[in-house]
Write an enzyme that holds these catalytic residues in place. Structure first.
Site, PDB file in Angstrom:
ATOM      1  N   PRO A   2      36.120  36.338  39.971  1.00 13.69           N
ATOM      2  CA  PRO A   2      35.135  37.312  39.744  1.00 13.69           C
ATOM      3  C   PRO A   2      33.796  37.417  40.421  1.00 13.69           C
ATOM      4  O   PRO A   2      33.356  36.332  41.011  1.00 13.69           O
ATOM      5  CB  PRO A   2      34.799  36.593  38.366  1.00 13.69           C
ATOM      6  CG  PRO A   2      35.583  35.786  37.796  1.00 13.69           C
ATOM      7  CD  PRO A   2      36.267  35.452  39.176  1.00 13.69           C
ATOM      8  N   GLU A   3      33.457  38.617  40.693  1.00  8.69           N
ATOM      9  CA  GLU A   3      32.311  38.819  41.755  1.00  8.69           C
ATOM     10  C   GLU A   3      31.279  39.286  40.773  1.00  8.69           C
ATOM     11  O   GLU A   3      31.362  39.650  39.467  1.00  8.69           O
ATOM     12  CB  GLU A   3      32.671  39.556  42.948  1.00  8.69           C
ATOM     13  CG  GLU A   3      33.888  39.572  43.635  1.00  8.69           C
ATOM     14  CD  GLU A   3      34.153  40.270  44.865  1.00  8.69           C
ATOM     15  OE1 GLU A   3      33.340  41.041  45.236  1.00  8.69           O
ATOM     16  OE2 GLU A   3      35.361  39.795  45.639  1.00  8.69           O
TER      17      GLU A   3
END
Length: 271
Positions: A2-3
């Site tokens: 996840p960014e």
């Protein structure tokens, strides 16, 4: 993993359900995350109200009455707001049980996530103190990037992915921003002019904002807080498209390793 857009999407999804609610208890089924959940965490957070929720880089911050909970989703973590009586799945390691009968459930198959409590201001925490500015807030622009690049010679893609320089520009969004700015990812960061950095900063902001608006990018493990996928994957121009035609010129997109990460670019449109 996840960014920033995925973390921001998660924040926006859970915040309305948690803000102002009292914590009944913390149920820890597995303490062995990236750093073990300290044994006194349950005692520290019990009975406190969640005053506000925020984000710093990829860290979610739950502001309580006497401190802050820091959460990082690691490589494959996710958060859900569920009824507390719903049985946990195999990798549901932690429940923050709330007075209204719901819980914030943390799932983390690879156990690279973080769940820590700090009574000190979160900005002073060792995990956050060194972080650079947020790319969507004031203080980040092309002049800032140009100034920080002086005296450095690393590839520009490595440069903009440095969290000490700016937080949240992960691999996917670095590739996309550089393509939109017309800059080759391997170009030395000190050989890029001020105007091109202004264009790059604007594209970074635009790419991240678009990804947030579309709920993030679906890659392997990420799903939104409601369990559905993000849709920014449909807007990707170069990432994961090696061999496909460039959407601008038609030349095949190339792939190479830069800083131990896969990089995708157009050999004609990026220089």
């Amino acid at each position: 993993m996840p960014e920033l857009p995925e973390v921001e999407t998660t924040l926006r999804g859970i915040a309305p359900h948690l803000r102002g609610v009292r914590i009944d208890r913390l149920l820890v089924r597995e303490r062995r995350l990236r750093w073990p959940v300290p044994a006194d965490t349950e005692h520290q957070v019990r009975g406190q109200h969640i005053l506000e929720l925020g984000r710093r880089g990829k860290y979610l911050l739950l502001e309580l009455e006497r401190g802050t909970i820091l959460i990082h989703l690691g490589m494959s973590g996710s958060l859900r707001v569920l009824a507390s009586h719903i049985p946990p799945a195999k990798h549901d390691h932690l429940d923050l049980c709330l007075r209204d009968g719901s819980c914030l459930r943390m799932r983390d198959p690879r156990r690279f996530g973080v769940f820590l409590w700090t009574p000190e201001p979160p900005a002073d925490h060792p995990l956050l103190a060194h972080l650079g500015p947020e790319p969507l807030e004031s203080g980040f622009d092309g002049d800032y990037l140009y100034g920080r690049a002086r005296g450095r010679r690393c590839a520009v893609k490595t440069f903009i992915m440095d969290a000490d320089l700016v937080v949240g520009v992960g691999n996917i969004y670095a590739n996309e921003s550089l393509f939109r700015a017309g800059i080759h990812p391997a170009r030395p960061c000190n050989r890029i002019g001020r105007e091109r950095y202004r264009r790059l900063a604007a594209e970074i902001r635009g790419v991240l904002t678009s990804a947030i608006d579309q709920g993030g990018t679906t890659l392997r493990d990420f799903v939104r807080d409601d369990g559905g996928p993000g849709y920014f994957v449909r807007s990707l121009k170069v990432y994961g498209r090696a061999g496909e035609p460039c959407p601008r010129c038609g030349k095949p997109i190339r792939r190479r390793r830069i800083g131990q990460r896969s990089s995708f670019y157009c050999p004609k449109c990026q220089s």
